[in-house]
Design an enzyme around this catalytic site. Structure first.
Site, PDB file in Angstrom:
ATOM      1  N   GLU A 166       0.779  -1.134   0.103  1.00 35.18           N
ATOM      2  CA  GLU A 166      -0.023   0.010   0.007  1.00 35.18           C
ATOM      3  C   GLU A 166       0.683   1.287  -0.083  1.00 35.18           C
ATOM      4  O   GLU A 166       0.630   2.318  -0.524  1.00 35.18           O
ATOM      5  CB  GLU A 166      -1.043   0.167   1.120  1.00 35.18           C
ATOM      6  CG  GLU A 166      -1.912  -1.177   0.965  1.00 35.18           C
ATOM      7  CD  GLU A 166      -3.197  -0.936   2.282  1.00 35.18           C
ATOM      8  OE1 GLU A 166      -2.781  -0.148   3.124  1.00 35.18           O
ATOM      9  OE2 GLU A 166      -4.037  -1.942   2.146  1.00 35.18           O
ATOM     10  N   HIS A 199     -10.215   1.775   0.183  1.00 37.85           N
ATOM     11  CA  HIS A 199     -10.499   0.776   1.570  1.00 37.85           C
ATOM     12  C   HIS A 199     -12.340   0.660   1.345  1.00 37.85           C
ATOM     13  O   HIS A 199     -12.504  -0.171   2.264  1.00 37.85           O
ATOM     14  CB  HIS A 199     -10.147   1.221   2.583  1.00 37.85           C
ATOM     15  CG  HIS A 199      -8.705   1.084   2.997  1.00 37.85           C
ATOM     16  ND1 HIS A 199      -7.624   1.577   2.362  1.00 37.85           N
ATOM     17  CD2 HIS A 199      -7.916   0.198   3.768  1.00 37.85           C
ATOM     18  CE1 HIS A 199      -6.540   1.436   2.810  1.00 37.85           C
ATOM     19  NE2 HIS A 199      -6.765   0.517   3.427  1.00 37.85           N
TER      20      HIS A 199
END
Length: 318
Positions: A166, A199
């Protein structure tokens, strides 16, 4: 030195010698970041399965696809550079925070700063821990303990793979594309939006496996977007100030381990005064040390990503 050379767009010059952004730079930068974010999240769903996300089989499959996308993510920066015609002094790896200069401070100072911010939760963990300091020290140096950790797929995802991939995709690749367009400060707040929206895919799984009511899932998604966006601003700040990928990765892993601070449990704790004072002290010390601990002079001034902007920014100054 190569790292201090200014951004030089091909065929783009100003009357006073200042940087003139190529036409369509912002559109290309934003679309490149959006495509990269979609590829990252999409890679999680290339495997058809009726199993939940925490099942070891699902985790292993997602490791494979996410690591492939993350490994290919520097190509997005290369293609972006070719399309925009931007030439840079620092190498591609340096722009993405992979360099030796200032490496040791980049490992220590950002993580220490983050631990200071979490002084309250850490104090509560210490007070609730049944082990002595020596017990904990022996555990840290016990090879069997780390063998168990690395054999646990959820631990490996939360502490290693997710922080590394990420931060590589959403910070190391996106910030070099956004800074020339928006400047360091605006890029610092724009980049986390891609991270926060990415997310939202957890909502799909929660709805699919009926893990709560519709309103509860929606509120959870909004809350998760909010704190991941705020966290993204913080790690983007660290990346710009230090010019290293290491700091954001370690801070991300640490925050995943500690979790979001739950004030309600601190209020109900028998030693709540000590814990609450630790919360306040941690926040105070965090803001006190925020700029000194991330001073670019510790990491090689100017940091590579700061060479991508034509106008001075307080984020890039020592």
């Amino acid at each position: 030195m190569g790292g201090s050379e200014p951004l030089l767009p091909e065929g783009a010059t100003g009357g006073s010698g200042d940087f003139v952004p190529p036409d369509g730079l912002c559109w290309v930068s934003v679309l490149s970041c959006l495509l990269l974010a979609c590829c990252y999240v999409g890679s999680l769903y290339v495997w058809r399965s009726d199993l939940p996300r925490d099942h070891p089989t699902v985790i292993k499959r997602r490791f494979t696809s996410v690591l492939v996308v993350s490994g290919l993510s520097p190509l997005f920066v290369l293609v972006w550079r070719e399309i925009t015609g931007i030439r840079t002094g620092p190498s591609l790896l340096a722009l993405m925070g992979m360099r030796f200069e200032g490496f040791v401070p980049a490992v220590v100072l950002p993580l220490l700063l983050t631990m200071v911010l979490f002084l309250g939760p850490l104090m509560q963990m210490v007070l609730d821990c049944p082990w002595t300091f020596m017990d904990g020290l022996r555990l840290v140096f016990d090879p069997w303990f780390w063998t168990l950790c690395f054999s646990d797929m959820r631990w490996l995802r939360n502490q290693v793979v997710a922080p590394l991939t990420e931060e590589l995709v959403f910070r190391a690749c996106m910030l070099p594309m956004l800074v020339p367009c928006a400047g360091p400060s605006t890029a610092m707040f724009t980049c986390p939006l891609f991270f926060g929206v990415a997310h939202f895919h957890h909502v799909i799984e929660q709805l699919r496996f009926r893990q709560g009511t519709l309103s509860g899932i929606f509120l959870s998604a909004v809350f998760q977007f909010s704190y991941t966006a705020v966290f993204g601003v913080y790690t983007a700040f660290i990346f710009i100030r230090t010019g290293h990928l290491t700091g954001p990765v370690l801070c991300h892993s640490f925050c995943n381990y500690v979790g979001f601070p739950i004030i309600s449990t601190a209020l109900e704790h028998p030693r709540r005064i000590v814990i609450l004072l630790s919360y306040l002290l941690g926040v105070f010390l965090f803001f006190l040390f925020l700029f000194p601990f991330t001073d670019p002079s510790h990491y090689g001034f100017p940091t590579p990503v700061c060479t991508l902007t034509s106008s001075p920014s307080s984020l890039c100054l020592s």
